[in-house]
Scaffold this active site. Structure first.
Site, PDB file in Angstrom:
ATOM      1  N   HIS A 124       0.868  -1.182   0.000  1.00  0.00           N
ATOM      2  CA  HIS A 124       0.000   0.000   0.000  1.00  0.00           C
ATOM      3  C   HIS A 124       0.909   1.238   0.000  1.00  0.00           C
ATOM      4  O   HIS A 124       2.014   1.187   0.547  1.00  0.00           O
ATOM      5  CB  HIS A 124      -0.833  -0.056   1.289  1.00  0.00           C
ATOM      6  N   ASP A 201       2.823  -4.810   8.176  1.00  0.00           N
ATOM      7  CA  ASP A 201       1.601  -4.036   7.966  1.00  0.00           C
ATOM      8  C   ASP A 201       0.428  -5.005   8.054  1.00  0.00           C
ATOM      9  O   ASP A 201       0.154  -5.759   7.129  1.00  0.00           O
ATOM     10  CB  ASP A 201       1.658  -3.359   6.585  1.00  0.00           C
ATOM     11  N   GLN A 204      -4.917  -5.163   6.998  1.00  0.00           N
ATOM     12  CA  GLN A 204      -5.965  -6.080   6.552  1.00  0.00           C
ATOM     13  C   GLN A 204      -5.958  -7.370   7.375  1.00  0.00           C
ATOM     14  O   GLN A 204      -6.998  -7.895   7.734  1.00  0.00           O
ATOM     15  CB  GLN A 204      -5.770  -6.435   5.070  1.00  0.00           C
ATOM     16  N   LYS A 227     -10.615  -0.839  10.373  1.00  0.00           N
ATOM     17  CA  LYS A 227     -10.795  -2.036   9.540  1.00  0.00           C
ATOM     18  C   LYS A 227     -11.091  -3.252  10.409  1.00  0.00           C
ATOM     19  O   LYS A 227     -11.203  -4.373   9.926  1.00  0.00           O
ATOM     20  CB  LYS A 227      -9.539  -2.283   8.700  1.00  0.00           C
ATOM     21  N   CYS A 365      -4.711   2.363  -3.721  1.00  0.00           N
ATOM     22  CA  CYS A 365      -3.473   2.884  -3.114  1.00  0.00           C
ATOM     23  C   CYS A 365      -2.308   1.929  -3.316  1.00  0.00           C
ATOM     24  O   CYS A 365      -1.436   1.784  -2.445  1.00  0.00           O
ATOM     25  CB  CYS A 365      -3.646   3.181  -1.623  1.00  0.00           C
TER      26      CYS A 365
HETATM   27  N1  PMP Z   1      -1.908  -0.935   4.520  1.00  0.00           N
HETATM   28  C1  PMP Z   1      -2.892  -1.683   4.017  1.00  0.00           C
HETATM   29  C2  PMP Z   1      -2.598  -3.080   3.565  1.00  0.00           C
HETATM   30  C3  PMP Z   1      -4.174  -1.154   3.917  1.00  0.00           C
HETATM   31  O1  PMP Z   1      -5.162  -1.903   3.409  1.00  0.00           O
HETATM   32  C4  PMP Z   1      -4.422   0.169   4.361  1.00  0.00           C
HETATM   33  C5  PMP Z   1      -5.792   0.787   4.226  1.00  0.00           C
HETATM   34  N2  PMP Z   1      -6.396   0.582   2.962  1.00  0.00           N
HETATM   35  C6  PMP Z   1      -3.363   0.892   4.902  1.00  0.00           C
HETATM   36  C7  PMP Z   1      -2.129   0.302   4.965  1.00  0.00           C
HETATM   37  C8  PMP Z   1      -3.540   2.281   5.399  1.00  0.00           C
HETATM   38  O2  PMP Z   1      -4.417   2.297   6.496  1.00  0.00           O
HETATM   39  P1  PMP Z   1      -4.974   3.668   7.083  1.00  0.00           P
HETATM   40  O3  PMP Z   1      -5.503   4.441   5.910  1.00  0.00           O
HETATM   41  O4  PMP Z   1      -6.048   3.253   8.030  1.00  0.00           O
HETATM   42  O5  PMP Z   1      -3.846   4.351   7.748  1.00  0.00           O
END
Ligand code: PMP
Length: 408
Positions: A124, A201, A204, A227, A365
Site C-alpha cells: 500500500h 503491515d 488487513q 478495519k 493505493c
Molecule cells: N496498509 C494496508 C494493507 C491497507 O489496506 C491500508 C488501508 N487501505 C493501509 C495500509 C492504510 O491504512 P490507514 O488508511 O487506516 O492508515
C-alpha cells in the site's frame, strides 16, 4: 470452527439495514473500512455523554474514569495480539501513522547512507512513501521484493535482496488489493538471519489472520481500528520494548515529557513517549468493544465464514465471460479483485451502486502493483463477518446481467 449466526450478527450493525438507490444495501467494501457494531457506537456515545475528560492529568472522577477506560483498551490490544507488555502498545492515528512513526524515529535514527530497506511490490502507498521519505533523508536505498503475476512474493528473490546492508524489511501481511496472505513468518525469520528488523503491515490481516506478535517475532506491527469494526482515527503500533526504548520521540508536546525546562527536556516512559498531546480518547475507548466483538465471535470462525464467501464469489465470477480475477494466490483473505474486458472499473462501480452494491474501484493505493500488473485499477469486493451467501449471489447476478447486456 463453530459457525456464526449471521442474522444475529447483522442485527448488531445499524448501518446495514437501509436501502441504497431503492435496493437493500450490500456492503462489499470492507477492506476500505468495516461497519461498526452497536456496542462500539454505544461506547462512543457513552464516553461523550457520561465521562468526557482529558486523560492522565486530572485527579477528578471523570478524568479517572476516562483514563482507566483508555488504558483498558491498551491492555485489550496487548491481549488481542499477545504482546509481552502493555507498554509495547502505542496508540497512533492509524496504520499510516504507525509506519510514519517507525520510519521517522527508528529509520531516521538508525539508517545510514548505503543501508537498505526492503519492501514488496504489493505494498500500500502507506508502506512505500514513508520509506522513500526516510531514504531521501538518510541516503538509505529502497529495495523491492518482486512478485509473481498471481500475486505472491518471490521468496528466492527476497533471499537475494537480503544482505548485511539490510536494516529493515517492511511487508504487508495480507494485501488489500489482491487478498494474498504472505508467509510473514518466513519473511521475518529470513530478515532476522540477515540481522534486519521487520515491520508487518497488518492493516488487513489483523481481522482475518492469526496475529501473535511473540510467536511471529516481528519487531513492529501496525494496524488501524477502523478495519477491525472499530472507529476511524485510531490505530496501533506494536514494537518490541528494546526498540521502542532506543527510538527518539516522534512528536514533542504534552504527555510525552517527564520534565521540561527551556534548557533541556526529559521524556516520559513508554508508551507515553510516543503519545504527544491529547489522544483520540473516545475512539480508543470504543475500540475495546470492537476487539471484544471479534474475540467473542472468534477469528477462526469469522475467517471460515469469509473463506466460504470468497470461494462462492470466485467460482461465480469465473463463470462470467470476459472477467479476469486479479490475484490468484492459494491463500487469500476475503478480497477479490477483478477486471472486466471492455468495461472500465469506474463504470461498473457506478452501475453496481445503482443496484445498492458498494464495492471499491481503482488502484487501491497500490499504484506500483497496478503498474506491475499492467492495469490501471480493478473492481474489488471485500468481505466482513456480516456478509451473506445471498448477497454474493445477488452481486453475481447483477454483475452477470451488466456484463451480458453489454455484449449484445
Ligand atoms: N496498509 C494496508 C494493507 C491497507 O489496506 C491500508 C488501508 N487501505 C493501509 C495500509 C492504510 O491504512 P490507514 O488508511 O487506516 O492508515
Amino acid at each position: 470452527a463453530p459457525s456464526i449466526d449471521i442474522t444475529a450478527v447483522r442485527a448488531r450493525f445499524p448501518v446495514l439495514h437501509q436501502q441504497v438507490n431503492g435496493y437493500p444495501l450490500v456492503y462489499f467494501d470492507n477492506a476500505a473500512t468495516t461497519q461498526k457494531p452497536q456496542q462500539v457506537i454505544d461506547a462512543l456515545t457513552r464516553y461523550y455523554n457520561d465521562y468526557n475528560a482529558n486523560i492522565h492529568r486530572g485527579i477528578h472522577t471523570l478524568a479517572e474514569h476516562a483514563t482507566a477506560d483508555f488504558e483498558a483498551t491498551r491492555k485489550a490490544v496487548q491481549a488481542f495480539i499477545h504482546a509481552r507488555e502493555a507498554e509495547e502498545i502505542i496508540f497512533t492515528s492509524g496504520t499510516t501513522g504507525g509506519i510514519n512513526l517507525v520510519a521517522q524515529t527508528y529509520g531516521r535514527t538508525f539508517l545510514k547512507k548505503g543501508d537498505e530497506v526492503i519492501i514488496s511490490t504489493m505494498e500500500h502507498h502507506s508502506n512505500i512513501v514513508p520509506w522513500q521519505l526516510v531514504c531521501e533523508q538518510t541516503g538509505a536505498v529502497l529495495k523491492v521484493i518482486p512478485i509473481t503475476t498471481s500475486g505472491e512474493l518471490i521468496l528466492d528473490e527476497y533471499k537475494k535482496l537480503l544482505s548485511d546492508k539490510t536494516r529493515l524489511v517492511s511487508v504487508v501481511y495480507a494485501s488489500n488489493a489482491l487478498g494474498t496472505v504472505n508467509p510473514v513468518n518466513t519473511v521475518i525469520r529470513l530478515a532476522h538471519e540477515a540481522g534486519a528488523k521487520v515491520l508487518i503491515d497488518a492493516a488487513q490481516a489483523v481481522v482475518h489472520c492469526p496475529v501473535d506478535v511473540q510467536e511471529m517475532d516481528c519487531d513492529f506491527l501496525v494496524f488501524s481500528g477502523h478495519k477491525l469494526y472499530g472507529p476511524t482515527g485510531m490505530g496501533i503500533l506494536y514494537g518490541k520494548r528494546e526498540l521502542l526504548e532506543a527510538m527518539p520521540p516522534y512528536q514533542g508536546g504534552g504527555e510525552m515529557i517527564s520534565e521540561v525546562t527551556f534548557a533541556r527536556t526529559t521524556f516520559n516512559e513508554l508508551p507515553y513517549k510516543f503519545e504527544a498531546g491529547t489522544p483520540n480518547i473516545g475512539d480508543v475507548i470504543a475500540m475495546k468493544r470492537a476487539l471484544e466483538f471479534v474475540s467473542n465471535l472468534g477469528k477462526p470462525a469469522i475467517a471460515a465464514h469469509e473463506a466460504q464467501l470468497l470461494e462462492r464469489i470466485t467460482a461465480g465470477l469465473q463463470d462470467i465471460p470476459g472477467i479476469r480475477i486479479i490475484g490468484t494466490a492459494p491463500h487469500k483473505i476475503g478480497v477479490v479483485s477483478f477486471v472486466v474486458e471492455g468495461l472500465h472499473h469506474f463504470d461498473l462501480g457506478m452501475m453496481l451502486d445503482a443496484k445498492g452494491i458498494a464495492i471499491r474501484t481503482g488502484h487501491h493505493c497500490t499504484q506500483p502493483l497496478m503498474d506491475f500488473l499492467g492495469i490501471e485499477g480493478t473492481n474489488r469486493a471485500s468481505f466482513a463477518v456480516y456478509n451473506t451467501p445471498e448477497e454474493v449471489d445477488y452481486f453475481l447476478d447483477t454483475v452477470g446481467q451488466i456484463v451480458r447486456k453489454r455484449k449484445k
